[in-house]
Design an enzyme around this catalytic site. Sequence first.
Site, short mmCIF file in Angstrom:
data_model
loop_
_atom_site.label_atom_id
_atom_site.label_comp_id
_atom_site.label_asym_id
_atom_site.label_seq_id
_atom_site.Cartn_x
_atom_site.Cartn_y
_atom_site.Cartn_z
CB CYS A 122 2.88 2.43 -8.66
SG CYS A 122 3.84 2.64 -9.70
CB ALA A 131 -0.66 -0.93 -2.58
CG ASN A 170 -8.19 4.75 -1.14
OD1 ASN A 170 -9.24 3.75 -0.55
ND2 ASN A 170 -8.11 6.01 -0.66
CE LYS A 171 -4.88 8.39 -7.32
NZ LYS A 171 -4.25 7.88 -6.64
NE ARG A 221 2.18 2.09 0.04
CZ ARG A 221 0.89 3.01 0.21
NH1 ARG A 221 2.08 3.57 1.02
NH2 ARG A 221 1.01 3.98 -0.97
CB CYS A 277 -0.48 12.90 -4.11
SG CYS A 277 0.24 12.43 -3.18
C1 LIG Z 1 1.22 7.19 -4.77
S1 LIG Z 1 1.76 4.99 -4.49
C2 LIG Z 1 0.06 4.22 -4.82
C3 LIG Z 1 -1.35 5.08 -4.51
C4 LIG Z 1 -2.62 4.01 -4.95
N1 LIG Z 1 -2.97 4.08 -6.38
C5 LIG Z 1 -4.27 4.39 -4.59
O1 LIG Z 1 -4.94 4.86 -4.82
O2 LIG Z 1 -4.09 3.65 -3.14
C6 LIG Z 1 2.73 4.59 -5.07
C7 LIG Z 1 2.56 3.49 -5.17
O3 LIG Z 1 3.51 2.81 -6.07
C8 LIG Z 1 3.78 1.52 -5.28
N2 LIG Z 1 5.60 1.26 -6.24
C9 LIG Z 1 6.89 1.83 -6.13
N3 LIG Z 1 7.53 1.65 -6.72
C10 LIG Z 1 6.66 0.16 -7.61
C11 LIG Z 1 6.71 -0.36 -8.07
N4 LIG Z 1 8.36 -0.79 -9.17
N5 LIG Z 1 6.10 -1.70 -8.87
C12 LIG Z 1 4.89 -1.24 -8.85
N6 LIG Z 1 4.25 -0.57 -7.17
C13 LIG Z 1 4.96 0.21 -6.85
C14 LIG Z 1 4.90 1.60 -3.70
O4 LIG Z 1 4.27 0.58 -3.25
C15 LIG Z 1 3.76 3.03 -2.92
O5 LIG Z 1 2.27 1.98 -2.60
#
Ligand SMILES: C[S@@+](CC[C@H](N)C(=O)[O-])C[C@H]1O[C@@H](n2cnc3c(N)ncnc32)[C@H](O)[C@@H]1O
Length: 496
Positions: free
Chosen positions: A236, A238, A241-242, A265, A362
């Site tokens: 997941c 977007a 950063n990670k 995103r 988080c």
């Molecule tokens: C907490 S954020 C991730 C932040 C990211 N890891 C970073 O450090 O920049 C969670 C992300 O999960 C994505 N997401 C939610 N459900 C998902 C799914 N079923 N498959 C892939 N991505 C998903 C959301 O769109 C969101 O961008």
Amino acid sequence: MALYQTAAGILEKLQRKEGAVKTLVYDSGYKNVRQLYALLCETLRYSSVIEEIISSAELIRGPKKLPMNLAKVLVYDLLFGKGLQCGGRWKSTILAHRARLHAELAKLKVKKKVSSNQDLVTSMGGSSAGRVLPRYVRVNTLKTSLDDVITYFKRQGYANKGKARSIEELVDFAQKSGKFFLQDLHIPNLLVFPPSTDFHNDSLYTSGHLILQDKASCLPALLLDPPVGACVIDACAAPGNKTSQLAAIVQNKGKVFAFDLDTKRLATMSTLLLRAGVTCQELANQDFLKVNPCDPKYQKVSHILVDPSCSGSGMPNQMRVLTDEAGSEKEERLQALSAFQRRALSHALSFPSVQYVVYSTCSIHQQENEDVVKDILQQHPDFGLVNVLPSWPLRGLDTFAGSECCLRASLTETLTNGFFVALFKRRSPEERRLYEELKQSDLHQEEASNRENENKDLVISDSSVQSKRKSEQISQDSASSTKKKRKKKKRKTDQS
Ligand SMILES: C[S@@+](CC[C@H](N)C(=O)[O-])C[C@H]1O[C@@H](n2cnc3c(N)ncnc32)[C@H](O)[C@@H]1O
């Protein structure tokens, strides 16, 4: 005016629980995402102060009254921000009240016996124990090196105060302002500056040499620690950063498959990765739960990072919004989130060659953290937890045997956002055999004590204590067995 109208609209959506701040900012279509996000975060941080001032200045009385959320963002910028940046019709309303608003701010400070704005926020419950997050800056080793960045900052007039020795030292440091910096004690390539330092216009930031990333959010990729050239999934991903940190760890050599459901995103992420010099990524606008683990494309995937959508309750600007939620609504939302988190984590563990999976949120809620990890361990006996970063002071809540292997982070204890991390490792056949043996002997023990209890009511408490002790032992045995193997590697992380 578009800035304030958009920000006010987002505050309304937050009150209706239509999403997290970041998501709503990206979805708003407002061009200057950073400006809008900063305005919202700060308005939320000052929320209780602003509400009190608006009420005592009687700002939203009368027939043509200013909508509350619009009033909040305007008052924030007038009193605490950059001054009003608009010429719309509400500007004159606010300016007509300017003297009164400033007077009410001064009165409130006297009433709360504080002199600074920050102390006022703290005194009204806006931030924990007067602690403020310092400005964390991760050096992007795909583009530069720690030494070069230190030299750059020294030339810019910043004093290098060396490597921090304790979190307390960072806490003291975060109270200061001025041109100096420290190197973090836990995360290599992370520099720590006083909170007021702003690098958004710095050429090293705009060129992707520096990444502005909270310390806690650097932990998952650091602990996953894939070797150079590894095949990794960021489930997941977007805004990325990670992903960029993972790419730096594998030195742009292997492959980082990054998935996200959200198109906007993902577009932001593409820009971020381009700027950061990442070239080993393969981005997909795809539901991670639908990615086929048996697809030959993912045959070599050995490391997976799962950082799924969560309540965001560890982010300072989210705390108030979440604690304001009604009990049952909050519970429902947490249940839905933790169900998704379980599915995402379980799916990651089903990739045939995966050896390590790091899970992070988080969130400060047990339902999204320890509860998820506990269930997944029960469902996947072929995986155990690694006891990561032993010097980290805040561990998982004591809700299951082995929870101390997990990390928690918080503003008061670790001077970071609220965060949670757990690292899963596939057990070797030997570890699996040992684990099954211990589990079996625990079951026998439990069975024996149950039989004993049927006969002797009086020993019930003793037996159950014994049984609990035994199960704790199992987890510690398996933790210490994996710990030994990881010790060498993790010592490296701790020392650096
Ligand atoms: C907490 S954020 C991730 C932040 C990211 N890891 C970073 O450090 O920049 C969670 C992300 O999960 C994505 N997401 C939610 N459900 C998902 C799914 N079923 N498959 C892939 N991505 C998903 C959301 O769109 C969101 O961008």
